[in-house]
Scaffold this active site. Sequence first.
Site, mmCIF file in Angstrom:
data_model
loop_
_atom_site.group_PDB
_atom_site.id
_atom_site.type_symbol
_atom_site.label_atom_id
_atom_site.label_comp_id
_atom_site.label_asym_id
_atom_site.label_seq_id
_atom_site.Cartn_x
_atom_site.Cartn_y
_atom_site.Cartn_z
ATOM 1 N N THR A 147 0.877 -1.179 0.000
ATOM 2 C CA THR A 147 0.000 0.000 0.000
ATOM 3 C C THR A 147 0.915 1.231 0.000
ATOM 4 O O THR A 147 1.002 1.935 0.999
ATOM 5 C CB THR A 147 -0.923 0.015 1.242
ATOM 6 O OG1 THR A 147 -0.124 -0.189 2.431
ATOM 7 C CG2 THR A 147 -1.971 -1.057 1.172
ATOM 8 N N THR A 155 -0.904 -2.853 5.528
ATOM 9 C CA THR A 155 -1.223 -1.663 6.329
ATOM 10 C C THR A 155 -2.174 -0.790 5.516
ATOM 11 O O THR A 155 -1.828 -0.366 4.412
ATOM 12 C CB THR A 155 0.072 -0.893 6.655
ATOM 13 O OG1 THR A 155 0.973 -1.791 7.293
ATOM 14 C CG2 THR A 155 -0.201 0.291 7.559
ATOM 15 N N LEU A 171 6.120 -6.937 11.250
ATOM 16 C CA LEU A 171 7.504 -7.360 11.022
ATOM 17 C C LEU A 171 8.415 -6.196 10.652
ATOM 18 O O LEU A 171 8.021 -5.249 9.976
ATOM 19 C CB LEU A 171 7.586 -8.454 9.956
ATOM 20 C CG LEU A 171 7.205 -8.188 8.512
ATOM 21 C CD1 LEU A 171 8.299 -7.475 7.739
ATOM 22 C CD2 LEU A 171 6.900 -9.501 7.837
ATOM 23 N N PHE A 217 14.359 3.069 19.860
ATOM 24 C CA PHE A 217 13.838 4.079 18.931
ATOM 25 C C PHE A 217 14.082 5.502 19.420
ATOM 26 O O PHE A 217 13.328 6.416 19.111
ATOM 27 C CB PHE A 217 12.364 3.823 18.593
ATOM 28 C CG PHE A 217 12.242 2.863 17.446
ATOM 29 C CD1 PHE A 217 12.629 1.541 17.601
ATOM 30 C CD2 PHE A 217 11.794 3.275 16.198
ATOM 31 C CE1 PHE A 217 12.578 0.657 16.536
ATOM 32 C CE2 PHE A 217 11.744 2.391 15.128
ATOM 33 C CZ PHE A 217 12.134 1.084 15.296
ATOM 34 N N ALA A 275 19.119 9.272 17.724
ATOM 35 C CA ALA A 275 19.076 10.441 16.836
ATOM 36 C C ALA A 275 20.005 10.208 15.655
ATOM 37 O O ALA A 275 20.992 9.478 15.760
ATOM 38 C CB ALA A 275 19.498 11.684 17.612
ATOM 39 N N GLY A 276 19.696 10.827 14.553
ATOM 40 C CA GLY A 276 20.537 10.686 13.367
ATOM 41 C C GLY A 276 19.823 11.204 12.140
ATOM 42 O O GLY A 276 18.992 12.126 12.234
ATOM 43 N N CYS A 322 7.647 1.797 5.156
ATOM 44 C CA CYS A 322 6.517 1.850 6.100
ATOM 45 C C CYS A 322 6.351 3.188 6.806
ATOM 46 O O CYS A 322 5.394 3.903 6.557
ATOM 47 C CB CYS A 322 6.660 0.734 7.131
ATOM 48 S SG CYS A 322 6.521 -0.896 6.394
ATOM 49 N N LYS A 378 18.130 1.122 6.384
ATOM 50 C CA LYS A 378 18.647 0.675 7.684
ATOM 51 C C LYS A 378 19.519 -0.547 7.435
ATOM 52 O O LYS A 378 19.448 -1.156 6.342
ATOM 53 C CB LYS A 378 17.507 0.363 8.653
ATOM 54 C CG LYS A 378 16.672 -0.837 8.272
ATOM 55 C CD LYS A 378 15.725 -1.162 9.410
ATOM 56 C CE LYS A 378 15.067 -2.499 9.216
ATOM 57 N NZ LYS A 378 14.122 -2.833 10.267
ATOM 58 N N ARG A 404 13.738 2.179 -0.402
ATOM 59 C CA ARG A 404 12.534 3.005 -0.509
ATOM 60 C C ARG A 404 12.603 4.125 0.543
ATOM 61 O O ARG A 404 12.822 3.861 1.723
ATOM 62 C CB ARG A 404 11.273 2.151 -0.283
ATOM 63 C CG ARG A 404 10.958 1.239 -1.445
ATOM 64 C CD ARG A 404 9.773 0.345 -1.148
ATOM 65 N NE ARG A 404 10.038 -0.578 -0.060
ATOM 66 C CZ ARG A 404 9.119 -1.345 0.526
ATOM 67 N NH1 ARG A 404 7.872 -1.284 0.127
ATOM 68 N NH2 ARG A 404 9.445 -2.169 1.497
HETATM 69 C C1 UDX Z 1 8.668 -0.617 10.744
HETATM 70 C C2 UDX Z 1 8.082 -1.081 12.082
HETATM 71 O O1 UDX Z 1 9.112 -1.134 13.063
HETATM 72 C C3 UDX Z 1 7.437 -2.446 11.914
HETATM 73 O O2 UDX Z 1 6.849 -2.856 13.131
HETATM 74 C C4 UDX Z 1 6.391 -2.345 10.825
HETATM 75 O O3 UDX Z 1 5.803 -3.603 10.592
HETATM 76 C C5 UDX Z 1 7.001 -1.834 9.540
HETATM 77 O O4 UDX Z 1 7.652 -0.593 9.772
HETATM 78 P P1 UDX Z 1 10.861 -1.213 9.346
HETATM 79 O O5 UDX Z 1 10.356 -0.247 8.311
HETATM 80 O O6 UDX Z 1 11.395 -2.533 8.907
HETATM 81 O O7 UDX Z 1 9.693 -1.530 10.389
HETATM 82 O O8 UDX Z 1 12.029 -0.455 10.119
HETATM 83 P P2 UDX Z 1 12.340 0.013 11.602
HETATM 84 O O9 UDX Z 1 13.272 -0.907 12.240
HETATM 85 O O10 UDX Z 1 11.102 0.370 12.337
HETATM 86 O O11 UDX Z 1 13.142 1.363 11.284
HETATM 87 C C6 UDX Z 1 12.507 2.433 10.570
HETATM 88 C C7 UDX Z 1 13.459 3.570 10.343
HETATM 89 O O12 UDX Z 1 13.698 4.277 11.553
HETATM 90 C C8 UDX Z 1 14.849 3.188 9.807
HETATM 91 O O13 UDX Z 1 15.186 4.092 8.766
HETATM 92 C C9 UDX Z 1 15.752 3.357 11.001
HETATM 93 O O14 UDX Z 1 17.062 3.672 10.629
HETATM 94 C C10 UDX Z 1 15.079 4.522 11.713
HETATM 95 N N1 UDX Z 1 15.372 4.598 13.156
HETATM 96 C C11 UDX Z 1 14.984 3.591 13.977
HETATM 97 C C12 UDX Z 1 16.002 5.726 13.677
HETATM 98 O O15 UDX Z 1 16.345 6.667 12.949
HETATM 99 N N2 UDX Z 1 16.225 5.777 15.026
HETATM 100 C C13 UDX Z 1 15.873 4.789 15.876
HETATM 101 O O16 UDX Z 1 16.114 4.914 17.071
HETATM 102 C C14 UDX Z 1 15.238 3.655 15.335
#
Ligand code: UDX
Length: 437
Positions: A85, A121, A150, A253, A256-257, A264, A327, A334
């Site tokens: 989606t 979603t 996930l 979570f 910072a960065g 998602c 990540k 994406r």
């Molecule tokens: C996310 C949700 O965590 C998951 O539960 C959902 O199903 C799909 O979306 P995902 O997109 O795989 O999962 O990545 P996630 O690990 O959540 O990280 C998202 C982004 O946040 C990444 O770009 C990561 O680098 C960033 N991030 C994460 C930060 O900048 N700081 C943090 O402390 C944590």
Amino acid sequence: MKVSVIGCGYLGAVHAAAMAELGHQVVAVDVDPNKIALLASGTAPFFEPGLPEILSSALASQRLRFTTDMSEVAGSSVHFIAVGTPQKAGSNAADMTYVDSAVDALIPFLNDEDFVVGKSTVPVGTSQRLEEKVTAAGSKATVVWNPEFLREGFAVQDTISPDRLVFGINPGSSFDPALSALREVYSTALATDTPLVVTDRATAELVKIAANSFLATKISFINAMSEIAEATGANVTELADAIGYDARIGRRFLNAGVGFGGGCLPKDIRAFSARAEELGLGSSVAFLSEVDEINLRQRQRVVDRVVADCGGDIVDKKVAILGLAFKPLSDDVRDSPALDVARRLHELGADVLAFDPEASGPVARVAPEIPLAQNAQQALLDADIAVLVTEWPEFVQLDPRTAGDLMAHKRIVDARNVLDPAAWRAAGFHYSSLGRP
Ligand code: UDX
């Protein structure tokens, strides 16, 4: 159980293989014949740790098959909708084309006792709309919602051992059969006391988007703090450690960065805002546009820092970009902050050379203008500055002396705040990060 999984992307391919791994008989369908051919031959079309292993064991067990032919779902009683989606072009809203066409294609093969289980979603209200579609076609199949949480990089583990399960089932005569079917699908996880929330469909749809909005807000909160920390000489990492010890806040979570990206979080907060506007409730989630803005500002902050650290002129400066995936442990680019930073520097006239352990293929497809190195050493060779934008372990573990010997100038921007400033400075580097002195 006999189940079908419709959509074989990051979500569906993992879900299908995991369902087979758990003992179910699975048929997985996608409209893309190349993807299906790859999966059927046991090759994962994207990088996801653990997926190749469960894919081959599931194919070998003959409990999993891939097809482009929707009629093969006939005989399955549970049909998972796992298509994408994405953000709609020119709008914040989610593009529901794939969900709608998946359900339209599925309807002719549904039995009245079947369950259509949404995993994608979606905007709240979608399952109601899909049920109306199913009913209008003369089917009595039941539509339920079972959101997926996930994380890429941990998708196999998150699918086989989720941290919670949410079943969205509306009251009515099909409530008990639907609950039993979902309990049977997830019997392995439920046997190990995985928390289960049984709720209505609207809540289940909202749970997913609320969870991702909360995570995005948490990241943008700490990034906003990093701006304040930077202006005042404070240290955002120590701030995050200190507030994170409060169990009500939690440390995860709060890194910072350069901010969040991927398929998602960014599109989910935008889709939520768009849906809230439709409901006349835009102001309830108006803060999400601020969350989005803080997040996007981080990318420019990194670019500005790189330019400043090069003395204000980036034209023809050799910039080593370390990381392109959104990540680590993923090849997904994406809405990747790392790729965005690489593009912006390239557009400013920098001589960019980027390396990512897994994302080269996807980058070559979507951003062919970005020159790619074979390894980190090649990217760093003769560079005027290095930018760590995706915290892959091999970058976090880089030895500053080795890196310094390769580079023309010892300068590094740590856009994920993961390196030890003291060690890099001791090796003669001009080191900078976001919100740490
Ligand atoms: C996310 C949700 O965590 C998951 O539960 C959902 O199903 C799909 O979306 P995902 O997109 O795989 O999962 O990545 P996630 O690990 O959540 O990280 C998202 C982004 O946040 C990444 O770009 C990561 O680098 C960033 N991030 C994460 C930060 O900048 N700081 C943090 O402390 C944590």
